[in-house]
Design an enzyme around this catalytic site. Sequence first.
Site, short mmCIF file in Angstrom:
data_model
loop_
_atom_site.label_atom_id
_atom_site.label_comp_id
_atom_site.label_asym_id
_atom_site.label_seq_id
_atom_site.Cartn_x
_atom_site.Cartn_y
_atom_site.Cartn_z
N ARG A 50 -30.19 84.34 -43.15
CA ARG A 50 -31.07 83.94 -44.17
C ARG A 50 -30.44 83.33 -45.33
O ARG A 50 -29.54 84.32 -45.83
CB ARG A 50 -32.02 85.17 -44.67
N HIS A 53 -34.09 80.54 -54.52
CA HIS A 53 -33.37 81.78 -54.79
C HIS A 53 -32.54 81.39 -56.30
O HIS A 53 -31.34 81.46 -56.53
CB HIS A 53 -32.37 82.10 -53.79
N GLU A 99 -37.88 87.04 -54.82
CA GLU A 99 -38.16 87.88 -56.18
C GLU A 99 -38.49 87.24 -57.28
O GLU A 99 -37.78 87.06 -58.24
CB GLU A 99 -36.63 88.67 -56.32
N ASN A 144 -37.16 93.03 -50.30
CA ASN A 144 -35.72 93.19 -50.78
C ASN A 144 -35.69 94.72 -51.53
O ASN A 144 -36.47 94.91 -52.29
CB ASN A 144 -35.14 92.34 -51.80
N TYR A 175 -33.44 98.01 -53.00
CA TYR A 175 -32.25 98.56 -53.19
C TYR A 175 -32.49 100.10 -53.69
O TYR A 175 -31.49 100.94 -53.35
CB TYR A 175 -31.44 97.81 -53.92
N GLU A 224 -33.78 91.78 -47.47
CA GLU A 224 -32.53 92.53 -48.04
C GLU A 224 -32.38 93.99 -48.35
O GLU A 224 -33.33 94.47 -48.86
CB GLU A 224 -32.19 91.80 -49.58
S1 NCW Z 1 -29.74 91.27 -58.72
C1 NCW Z 1 -30.78 91.63 -57.66
N1 NCW Z 1 -30.34 91.29 -56.26
C2 NCW Z 1 -28.95 91.07 -55.77
C3 NCW Z 1 -28.68 89.82 -55.92
O1 NCW Z 1 -27.30 89.61 -55.43
C4 NCW Z 1 -29.42 89.04 -54.89
O2 NCW Z 1 -29.43 87.62 -54.98
C5 NCW Z 1 -30.99 89.44 -55.04
O3 NCW Z 1 -31.82 88.98 -54.10
C6 NCW Z 1 -28.96 91.97 -54.80
O4 NCW Z 1 -30.21 91.59 -54.30
C7 NCW Z 1 -31.04 91.01 -55.33
N2 NCW Z 1 -31.90 91.71 -58.05
C8 NCW Z 1 -32.30 92.10 -59.10
C9 NCW Z 1 -32.88 93.81 -59.18
C10 NCW Z 1 -33.42 93.71 -60.43
C11 NCW Z 1 -33.61 95.04 -60.77
C12 NCW Z 1 -34.56 95.00 -62.10
C13 NCW Z 1 -33.90 96.08 -62.99
C14 NCW Z 1 -34.99 96.07 -64.16
C15 NCW Z 1 -34.60 95.48 -65.33
#
Ligand code: NCW
Length: 453
Positions: free
Chosen positions: A74, A118, A163, A295, A297, A361
Amino acid sequence: MIFPEDFVWGAATASYQIEGAVKEDGRGQSIWDTFSHTPGKVVDGDTGDVACDHYHRYKDDIGLMRELRLGAYRFSIAWPRIQPDGAGPVNPRGLAFYDKLVDELLAAEISPYATLYHWDLPQALEDRGGWTNRDTAYRFADYAAAVHDRLGDRVHTWATLNEPWVSAYLGYGNGVHAPGRRDPAEAMRSAHHLLLGHGLAARRLRPGTVMLVVNSAPVLTPAQVGDPSAVPSEADAAAVHRIHALLTRQFLDPAVHGTYPAEVLEAAARNGGTEHIRDGDLALINAPIDLIGINYYNPCVVESGPGLPADAAWPGSEDVRFAAADAPTTAMGWPIVPDGLSRLLIRLSHDYPEVGLMVTENGAAFDDVVENGRVHDADRLAYLDGHLREVWRAVQAGADLRGYLVWSLLDNFEWAEGYRRRFGIVHVDYPTQTRVLKDSALWYRDVIARNGL
Ligand code: NCW
């Protein structure tokens, strides 16, 4: 633990995070070029100017993917390479790069999954209001159609947005991401226009499998993190319900069911109003899709917090406290809660039974060390192993889960955190651009070969 026969194993990246070559072949400027070159916005002043130099090294990188026997890769397409100003005729040299990338992937027997957005919006569109401007949604659909025209004969799986919560609320809400605006009303307006762009684009990606990728998470009270059976108080349950609506249902209810949750409409009403939501918009957003990309985490941990103001990234989150989880964390400070993934997948499969699911992800940043040409990233390997066990559990529980993609293939430009945060299963030494397969990559290769753990 053996996975279904047709289960897809892969890895993901994003254009601005890996490509570099920001001035080549007619690429226009994106909001991330502007933002990363603005002092104070990114740790250490890092930019995506060179990143992993993937634009020049894509063949070698596909060689690594082949070594891992990835079934799918992807990647995302940089809109400013295709339309330098975000509108009008396509730039053939920009499209040519993705054309070659796709052919090389197919030659390596890797299915290309293309994400159209993205986060690298053409700066020219931001100059006209970016996602706060309704017209951007229409521009996005035209761009999507242009890419599909050229690649749709070989790319069969498409993601519209990655996202949208992050684009809207970190980009226009708390300003941690590009374009760095801080206004709850603009953020909510942007979220709606992103959804509109998704719906308009989705209709133009046929034939093809179409997905919307969201950063979703189970919303849990602190007690529920360690004990799924913990029963929250009424006030805590209300906080959980509202944050789930703002994080996940805000995007998936309109896309899959053509409705907005009441909590989202209330939040919009208190932040600039709902006039930007025009009659007929929900029907446009509700274009058929095949898959939800997830996605995951970490869980989102909240409890009731009477009197607290809304967080800048969460318009509508008044009276909610965002709490820490009692769990170990990654280098991002994100709590490690593997069973959050099975809980999420099972919930989404119940709430949106009409669409399939794909983990688009999942992964972790840790402070890796290269020793004698090896990276013994035991923490990442354990993170991935723990989460894959939960993916398997969700499949056993009946979730219609089609595949799992690791974030990320390569260490890369981690947005506001710059290069210091490493998510790759492949280590990148930036000064020399040397790639080294970390232990987690070697392990993942075996998982793929075995189709399980
Ligand atoms: S920062 C983020 N990520 C990382 C990034 O490398 C990738 O491009 C994104 O698709 C890893 O996966 C995603 N996501 C943002 C998370 C936000 C958390 C929200 C916190 C609330 C304030």
